[in-house]
Design a protein around this motif. Structure first.
Motif, PDB file in Angstrom:
ATOM      1  N   LYS A   1       0.845  -1.190   0.000  1.00  0.00           N
ATOM      2  CA  LYS A   1       0.000   0.000   0.000  1.00  0.00           C
ATOM      3  C   LYS A   1       0.877   1.234   0.000  1.00  0.00           C
ATOM      4  CE  LYS A   1      -4.296  -1.599   2.120  1.00  0.00           C
ATOM      5  NZ  LYS A   1      -5.289  -1.336   3.194  1.00  0.00           N
ATOM      6  N   GLU A   2       0.234   2.375  -0.218  1.00  0.00           N
ATOM      7  CA  GLU A   2       0.949   3.634  -0.146  1.00  0.00           C
ATOM      8  C   GLU A   2       0.803   4.235   1.240  1.00  0.00           C
ATOM      9  OE1 GLU A   2      -2.520   6.665  -1.809  1.00  0.00           O
ATOM     10  OE2 GLU A   2      -0.798   6.160  -3.073  1.00  0.00           O
ATOM     11  N   CYS A   3       1.818   4.964   1.651  1.00  0.00           N
ATOM     12  CA  CYS A   3       1.817   5.594   2.963  1.00  0.00           C
ATOM     13  C   CYS A   3       0.700   6.638   3.025  1.00  0.00           C
ATOM     14  CB  CYS A   3       3.177   6.235   3.232  1.00  0.00           C
ATOM     15  SG  CYS A   3       3.284   7.131   4.786  1.00  0.00           S
ATOM     16  N   LYS A   4       0.004   6.695   4.127  1.00  0.00           N
ATOM     17  CA  LYS A   4      -1.099   7.635   4.267  1.00  0.00           C
ATOM     18  C   LYS A   4      -0.633   9.054   4.556  1.00  0.00           C
ATOM     19  CE  LYS A   4      -4.510   4.240   5.725  1.00  0.00           C
ATOM     20  NZ  LYS A   4      -5.522   3.851   6.743  1.00  0.00           N
ATOM     21  N   ILE A   5       0.674   9.252   4.663  1.00  0.00           N
ATOM     22  CA  ILE A   5       1.218  10.591   4.885  1.00  0.00           C
ATOM     23  C   ILE A   5       1.957  11.094   3.644  1.00  0.00           C
ATOM     24  CG2 ILE A   5       2.695  12.009   6.348  1.00  0.00           C
ATOM     25  CD1 ILE A   5       0.191  10.914   7.728  1.00  0.00           C
ATOM     26  N   CYS A   6       2.932  10.318   3.162  1.00  0.00           N
ATOM     27  CA  CYS A   6       3.729  10.757   2.009  1.00  0.00           C
ATOM     28  C   CYS A   6       3.289  10.120   0.704  1.00  0.00           C
ATOM     29  CB  CYS A   6       5.206  10.471   2.246  1.00  0.00           C
ATOM     30  SG  CYS A   6       5.615   8.706   2.391  1.00  0.00           S
ATOM     31  N   ALA A   7       2.348   9.196   0.730  1.00  0.00           N
ATOM     32  CA  ALA A   7       1.781   8.558  -0.469  1.00  0.00           C
ATOM     33  C   ALA A   7       2.810   7.771  -1.265  1.00  0.00           C
ATOM     34  CB  ALA A   7       1.108   9.604  -1.360  1.00  0.00           C
ATOM     35  N   ARG A   8       3.865   7.282  -0.608  1.00  0.00           N
ATOM     36  CA  ARG A   8       4.840   6.424  -1.297  1.00  0.00           C
ATOM     37  C   ARG A   8       4.569   4.974  -0.946  1.00  0.00           C
ATOM     38  NH1 ARG A   8      10.779   8.358  -0.039  1.00  0.00           N
ATOM     39  NH2 ARG A   8      10.011   7.981   2.074  1.00  0.00           N
ATOM     40  N   PRO A   9       4.726   4.049  -1.903  1.00  0.00           N
ATOM     41  CA  PRO A   9       4.518   2.624  -1.593  1.00  0.00           C
ATOM     42  C   PRO A   9       5.533   2.131  -0.565  1.00  0.00           C
ATOM     43  CG  PRO A   9       4.465   3.000  -3.955  1.00  0.00           C
ATOM     44  CD  PRO A   9       4.960   4.268  -3.347  1.00  0.00           C
ATOM     45  N   PHE A  10       5.072   1.243   0.320  1.00  0.00           N
ATOM     46  CA  PHE A  10       5.959   0.685   1.338  1.00  0.00           C
ATOM     47  C   PHE A  10       5.506  -0.733   1.637  1.00  0.00           C
ATOM     48  CE2 PHE A  10       2.326   1.975   3.663  1.00  0.00           C
ATOM     49  CZ  PHE A  10       2.282   1.260   4.838  1.00  0.00           C
ATOM     50  N   THR A  11       6.329  -1.455   2.394  1.00  0.00           N
ATOM     51  CA  THR A  11       6.045  -2.836   2.756  1.00  0.00           C
ATOM     52  C   THR A  11       5.040  -2.869   3.898  1.00  0.00           C
ATOM     53  OG1 THR A  11       8.268  -3.477   2.089  1.00  0.00           O
ATOM     54  CG2 THR A  11       7.045  -5.023   3.472  1.00  0.00           C
ATOM     55  N   VAL A  12       3.956  -3.604   3.702  1.00  0.00           N
ATOM     56  CA  VAL A  12       2.871  -3.666   4.675  1.00  0.00           C
ATOM     57  C   VAL A  12       2.993  -4.965   5.470  1.00  0.00           C
ATOM     58  CG1 VAL A  12       0.381  -3.696   5.006  1.00  0.00           C
ATOM     59  CG2 VAL A  12       1.382  -2.269   3.216  1.00  0.00           C
ATOM     60  N   PHE A  13       2.910  -4.855   6.794  1.00  0.00           N
ATOM     61  CA  PHE A  13       2.928  -6.012   7.691  1.00  0.00           C
ATOM     62  C   PHE A  13       1.555  -6.126   8.341  1.00  0.00           C
ATOM     63  CE2 PHE A  13       7.296  -4.690   7.323  1.00  0.00           C
ATOM     64  CZ  PHE A  13       7.998  -5.878   7.218  1.00  0.00           C
ATOM     65  N   ARG A  14       1.101  -7.355   8.502  1.00  0.00           N
ATOM     66  CA  ARG A  14      -0.204  -7.618   9.108  1.00  0.00           C
ATOM     67  C   ARG A  14      -0.057  -8.770  10.100  1.00  0.00           C
ATOM     68  NH1 ARG A  14      -5.048 -10.576   7.999  1.00  0.00           N
ATOM     69  NH2 ARG A  14      -6.946  -9.375   8.434  1.00  0.00           N
ATOM     70  N   TRP A  15      -0.685  -8.644  11.269  1.00  0.00           N
ATOM     71  CA  TRP A  15      -0.541  -9.639  12.328  1.00  0.00           C
ATOM     72  C   TRP A  15      -1.709  -9.514  13.298  1.00  0.00           C
ATOM     73  CZ3 TRP A  15       1.417  -4.906  12.176  1.00  0.00           C
ATOM     74  CH2 TRP A  15       1.313  -4.109  13.304  1.00  0.00           C
ATOM     75  N   CYS A  16      -1.832 -10.513  14.164  1.00  0.00           N
ATOM     76  CA  CYS A  16      -2.841 -10.507  15.229  1.00  0.00           C
ATOM     77  C   CYS A  16      -2.104 -10.396  16.566  1.00  0.00           C
ATOM     78  CB  CYS A  16      -3.697 -11.769  15.204  1.00  0.00           C
ATOM     79  SG  CYS A  16      -5.007 -11.798  16.467  1.00  0.00           S
ATOM     80  N   PRO A  17      -2.320  -9.347  17.344  1.00  0.00           N
ATOM     81  CA  PRO A  17      -1.539  -9.159  18.576  1.00  0.00           C
ATOM     82  C   PRO A  17      -1.884 -10.105  19.709  1.00  0.00           C
ATOM     83  CG  PRO A  17      -3.164  -7.427  18.346  1.00  0.00           C
ATOM     84  CD  PRO A  17      -3.234  -8.231  17.089  1.00  0.00           C
ATOM     85  N   GLY A  18      -3.008 -10.816  19.645  1.00  0.00           N
ATOM     86  CA  GLY A  18      -3.358 -11.725  20.733  1.00  0.00           C
ATOM     87  C   GLY A  18      -4.700 -12.372  20.504  1.00  0.00           C
ATOM     88  N   VAL A  19      -5.103 -13.172  21.484  1.00  0.00           N
ATOM     89  CA  VAL A  19      -6.375 -13.888  21.403  1.00  0.00           C
ATOM     90  C   VAL A  19      -7.522 -12.884  21.555  1.00  0.00           C
ATOM     91  CG1 VAL A  19      -7.761 -15.749  22.388  1.00  0.00           C
ATOM     92  CG2 VAL A  19      -5.265 -15.928  22.363  1.00  0.00           C
ATOM     93  N   ARG A  20      -8.537 -13.064  20.749  1.00  0.00           N
ATOM     94  CA  ARG A  20      -9.718 -12.192  20.755  1.00  0.00           C
ATOM     95  C   ARG A  20      -9.340 -10.740  20.487  1.00  0.00           C
ATOM     96  NH1 ARG A  20     -14.360 -14.503  19.940  1.00  0.00           N
ATOM     97  NH2 ARG A  20     -15.396 -12.751  21.015  1.00  0.00           N
TER      98      ARG A  20
END
Length: 412
Positions: free
Chosen positions: A43-62
């Motif tokens: 995706k693109e950065c919501k501040i500078c609008a440059r593409p960057f590497t996106v990380f996605r994770w679940c921080p814990g149960v529920r």
């Protein structure tokens, strides 16, 4: 996206590729074994609008899945988390941090100026050792008292909860307990915290969370000085189990000579006694609502005089300042004894003397003896008197025969 993967190699050189995100402890979660998905130029950065590497994770149960929102360059320029955009050191919004440090960072808003500004910041980051953020933030002075008082010392995992289920609000959710969203009533739409913008949070303007914290900072109470000038002892609470007296001494010795440090492990508190009143006042001024040792925010209060401490112990407080709760099952306090023995009455049944016995349904025996009753010690010696006329006499009623009959039965 703002730029495309084409023949323009100059734009592609500015795209960001990273191996791990810049996150705070709250967004990362309490699970040390976490699994992330990585999407290169996702995706693109919501501040500078440059593409960057996106990380996605679940921080814990529920908890809900989280992802990075801004690139690492924008994160390093403001020293914030890539997901929540809160300061990495204090856990506060940018507006609160800049206000307490008196920083006015006028970042460009147009696309061309933002690109140029980001490239200059990247050059400064590459030439620095990485210990301090670039720009005006890296040149700021030591943190202010307000910043230390408002700083968050422990992670706030409640922020990672799932969003509210919109179907449940409308009464149409059929998942029940298997629904990954929260079944709770939403907050008031007119609440300012319900309207938050990521760009306003990053630039530090019109942030409702920051306004709430700044109002709280203006109402922080101050610790009044005790009138008794002989008090030079400070009460330190919330020590935990691993804090030692040497760590307390390393912090308080800078304010003056320390006479004694007494640790109370059961109450997890300590008493620091200074040699002078001036050193104790300086320690209170520099440590009240600002003392953090080993990640623990400690409570700093003035100690109490011996007379006041004994008085509070009689009023339901112990010498350590803790409230004494009554033990269930014990009898209540007994009534005070009479002042003199002469005043003690013979009312052994605790009866009200103003109430008559007839009202209490208590029948007392009459004081007059029965007719013909004579006490044994006043009975005359000799034959018994003759029976009254009209009375039938039986031989078995003679006293001599009754006594003989009782003796025979006793011998049997």
């Amino acid at each position: 996206m703002a730029t495309s993967l084409g023949s323009n190699t100059y734009n592609r050189q500015n795209w960001e590729d990273s191996d791990f995100p810049i996150l705070c402890q709250t967004c990362l979660g309490e699970n040390p074994y976490i699994r992330m998905t990585k999407e290169k130029y996702g995706k693109e950065c919501k501040i500078c609008a440059r593409p960057f590497t996106v990380f996605r994770w679940c921080p814990g149960v529920r908890m809900r899945f989280k992802k990075t929102e801004v690139c690492q360059t924008c994160s390093k320029m403001k020293n914030v988390c890539q997901t929540c955009l809160l300061d990495l050191e204090y856990g506060l919004p940018i507006q609160v941090r800049d206000t307490s440090l008196s920083i006015r960072d006028d970042m460009p808003r147009s696309d061309v100026n933002k690109e140029y500004y980001a490239q200059n910041m990247e050059r400064q980051i590459q030439n620095s050792d990485g210990t301090r953020p670039p720009g005006i933030l890296g040149k700021s002075q030591n943190p202010s008292d307000m910043l230390i008082k408002l700083a968050r010392t422990t992670p706030y995992y409640k922020r990672n909860r799932p969003h509210i289920c919109s179907f449940w609000v409308k009464g149409e959710c059929k998942r029940g307990e298997e629904c990954p969203y929260r079944h709770e009533k939403p907050t008031d739409p007119e609440d300012p915290l319900a309207d938050q913008n990521i760009k306003d949070r990053y630039y530090g303007i019109n942030d409702p969370v920051a306004d709430k914290l700044l109002k709280r900072a203006s109402t922080i109470p101050r610790l009044e000085l005790p009138e008794d000038k002989s008090i030079t002892t400070l009460y330190i609470g919330g020590l935990g189990e691993n804090l030692t007296d040497s760590e307390l001494r390393n912090h308080f010795y800078q304010f003056g000579e320390i006479r004694t440090i007494t640790l109370v492990e059961r109450q997890q508190c300590a008493f620091v006694q200074f040699a002078t009143r001036q050193g104790a006042e300086l320690a209170v001024e520099k440590s009240f609502n600002k003392l953090i040792i080993n990640g623990l925010r400690l409570v700093v209060k003035w100690g109490r005089a011996q007379a006041a401490r004994g008085q509070e112990a009689t009023d339901g407080f112990s010498e350590m300042g803790t409230r004494l709760h009554p033990v269930p099952g014990l009898p209540t306090a007994l009534p005070p004894p009479p002042a003199l023995e002469e005043e003690a009455s013979a009312n052994y049944f605790n009866l009200d003397p103003s109430v008559s016995p007839a009202f209490m349904n208590i029948s007392l025996p009459p004081n007059t003896p029965a007719p013909g009753f004579v006490p044994p010690m006043f009975q005359p010696v000799g034959p018994p008197p003759p029976p009254p006329p009209g009375h039938i006499h039986y031989p078995s009623q003679d006293p001599q025969r009754m006594g003989a009959h009782a003796t025979v039965r006793h011998s049997d």
